[in-house]
Write a protein that holds these residues in place. Structure first.
Motif, PDB file in Angstrom:
ATOM      1  N   THR A 159      41.391  38.544  51.808  1.00 20.50           N
ATOM      2  CA  THR A 159      42.589  39.195  51.268  1.00 20.50           C
ATOM      3  C   THR A 159      43.854  38.381  51.525  1.00 20.50           C
ATOM      4  OG1 THR A 159      42.870  40.507  53.285  1.00 20.50           O
ATOM      5  CG2 THR A 159      41.571  41.486  51.511  1.00 20.50           C
ATOM      6  N   TYR A 171      45.457  45.668  48.149  1.00 23.88           N
ATOM      7  CA  TYR A 171      44.844  45.369  46.855  1.00 23.88           C
ATOM      8  C   TYR A 171      43.365  45.733  46.804  1.00 23.88           C
ATOM      9  CZ  TYR A 171      43.293  42.988  42.651  1.00 23.88           C
ATOM     10  OH  TYR A 171      42.733  42.721  41.416  1.00 23.88           O
ATOM     11  N   LEU A 172      42.612  45.407  47.837  1.00 27.37           N
ATOM     12  CA  LEU A 172      41.174  45.658  47.813  1.00 27.37           C
ATOM     13  C   LEU A 172      40.831  47.130  47.976  1.00 27.37           C
ATOM     14  CD1 LEU A 172      38.195  44.672  47.845  1.00 27.37           C
ATOM     15  CD2 LEU A 172      38.451  44.364  50.329  1.00 27.37           C
ATOM     16  N   TRP A 219      46.424  36.447  48.906  1.00 25.28           N
ATOM     17  CA  TRP A 219      47.674  36.932  48.329  1.00 25.28           C
ATOM     18  C   TRP A 219      48.895  36.435  49.097  1.00 25.28           C
ATOM     19  CZ3 TRP A 219      47.684  38.889  43.671  1.00 25.28           C
ATOM     20  CH2 TRP A 219      46.561  39.548  43.180  1.00 25.28           C
ATOM     21  N   ASN A 245      37.198  45.950  42.314  1.00 22.65           N
ATOM     22  CA  ASN A 245      37.287  46.257  43.742  1.00 22.65           C
ATOM     23  C   ASN A 245      36.326  47.363  44.157  1.00 22.65           C
ATOM     24  OD1 ASN A 245      39.331  44.397  44.481  1.00 22.65           O
ATOM     25  ND2 ASN A 245      40.897  45.747  43.622  1.00 22.65           N
TER      26      ASN A 245
END
Length: 422
Positions: free
Chosen positions: A129, A146-147, A132, A103
């Motif tokens: 994204t 997450y990123l 997910w 990332n």
């Protein structure tokens, strides 16, 4: 030209041809004079020959010594695809990222793309994204965090299509070579060597365009040129054969001086199991994968692979080439388009399928919904956090549309070993 000058060239040429000083010329020691004409290099009349000490070190790359191997699936073909039968091939040595692109690397890419390229391209470079998001699962936090959340910095980037991964390779090549050329005094900041405007920004006034390689530009700098030897070949996605060969890492089982390859591996490590059989880590899983239905990490207090989703890119032991997570964590894009009979069609030296040659897309009825195959589907390899152990074997292969992305596919880069057979 007078007789004495002719004589001088003849003597110099004879000396060069006979390699009278220091042995025959090499790439790193070409000598002062041409070994065929006797003309002195780096003079007004002679050709410019740059200093060269070998290929520069590429950030993040590990050397993969090539050779002969048997590619193909070592597991039972449970899907009955028969699309990767065993065959003997030879691969040239190359380089590969020691770990998956993370990332933080993608955020760095976005940082420079926003500065140097069009807003349109920046938007196209953003990972999806929403991969997910699941209707019947509470994965919503990963969509937002997450990123970009710092704790996930060194987790593999996902939600990236094959096309986006290729753009990243192009940018990485330009950015690394800009730095290398600058360090060697062979580049400037005008944008011609750095990839400024690489993805859509208009050239600034004064940009010199495409000057001949190895020649001076109007701005006074020097174009990054292959002949200079101060930069790297292109970063790119590995071919399927390169990826599979690197994942096997049979160099770890090879005896010195033995021409026979007497061992083969089901996974990128020794043995037929997915647990570590040695030392303090005995019994621990060697990859991040799905153990069984509903079992992604084991039970609290005794987690098996310890990861419900993706994991730190340097977790789990590396294989014998020093590559991390060649099985599990995330699947990885490779260059090849998918065809079920590639193992029959591709050549036995550096095999690679770039298009539908010998197996045209017209043979596959995608419009009639009888097939998913065309020239825009790409192979991915390695298994992921969401896959069972079968897909951890390097010979297994799957495919997906090149403009699609999921939470289970990432990538790593590769590079040729230019100028050497070792």
């Amino acid at each position: 030209m007078n007789f004495s000058k002719y004589l001088r060239f003849a003597v110099v040429g004879a000396c060069a041809l006979a390699a009278c000083k220091g042995g025959p010329p090499t790439a790193t020691k070409p000598g002062k004079y041409s070994s065929t004409t006797g003309i002195e290099y780096n003079t007004e009349e002679g050709m410019k020959v740059s200093d060269y000490q070998g290929i520069p070190d590429g950030p993040g790359l590990v050397f993969i010594e090539g050779g002969r191997t048997v590619l193909g699936s070592a597991e039972e073909d449970i899907a009955m695809t028969h699309d990767n039968m065993e065959r003997t091939v030879t691969l040239a040595s190359f380089y590969m990222d020691e770990a998956e692109v993370a990332n933080i690397h993608w955020l760095e890419y976005l940082h420079y793309v926003r500065k140097d390229s069009s807003e349109e391209f920046y938007q196209s470079a953003l990972p999806d994204t929403t991969v997910w998001a699941r209707e019947l699962s509470f994965n919503d936090p990963y969509v937002d965090y997450y990123l970009r959340y710092p704790g996930f910095r060194y987790f593999p980037v996902v939600g990236v299509s094959w096309l986006q991964a290729n753009d990243y390779c192009t940018w990485r090549t330009a950015k690394v070579n800009e730095r290398l050329a600058g360090e060697s005094g062979g580049g400037d900041d005008s944008g011609s060597s750095s990839g400024g405007g690489l993805f859509g920004r208009k050239k600034k006034k004064g940009d010199s365009g495409d000057a001949a390689e190895g020649t001076s530009e109007d701005g006074g700098g020097t174009k990054i040129a292959i002949e200079n030897g101060n930069t790297l070949p292109n970063y790119r996605l590995p071919t399927e054969a390169e990826w599979e060969y690197a994942a096997q890492a049979l160099i770890g089982t090879q005896e010195t001086g033995n021409e026979n390859q007497e061992n083969k591996r089901i996974y990128p490590w020794d043995g037929r199991q997915v647990r570590n059989p040695y030392g303090k880590g005995m019994g621990q899983f060697l990859a991040n994968f799905k153990r069984g239905r509903g079992d992604y990490a084991g039970i609290a207090g005794s987690l098996n692979d310890g990861a419900m989703i993706t994991e730190y890119i340097y977790n789990y032991p590396p294989n014998d080439y020093g590559l991390y997570n060649m099985s599990g964590n995330v699947n990885e894009w490779v260059q090849d388009i998918y065809r079920p009979l590639s193992y029959e069609d591709v050549e036995d030296l550096n095999p690679f399928r770039r298009n539908g040659f010998l197996d045209p897309t017209e043979k596959y009825d995608k419009k009639g919904y009888q097939s998913l195959i065309d020239d825009h589907v790409r192979v991915y390899k390695g298994g992921s956090w969401r896959d069972v152990a079968y897909w951890l074997s390097p010979g297994t292969r799957r495919f997906m549309a090149e403009d699609s992305a999921t939470a289970t596919i990432g990538f790593r880069c590769a590079m040729i070993n230019a100028g050497s057979n070792k």
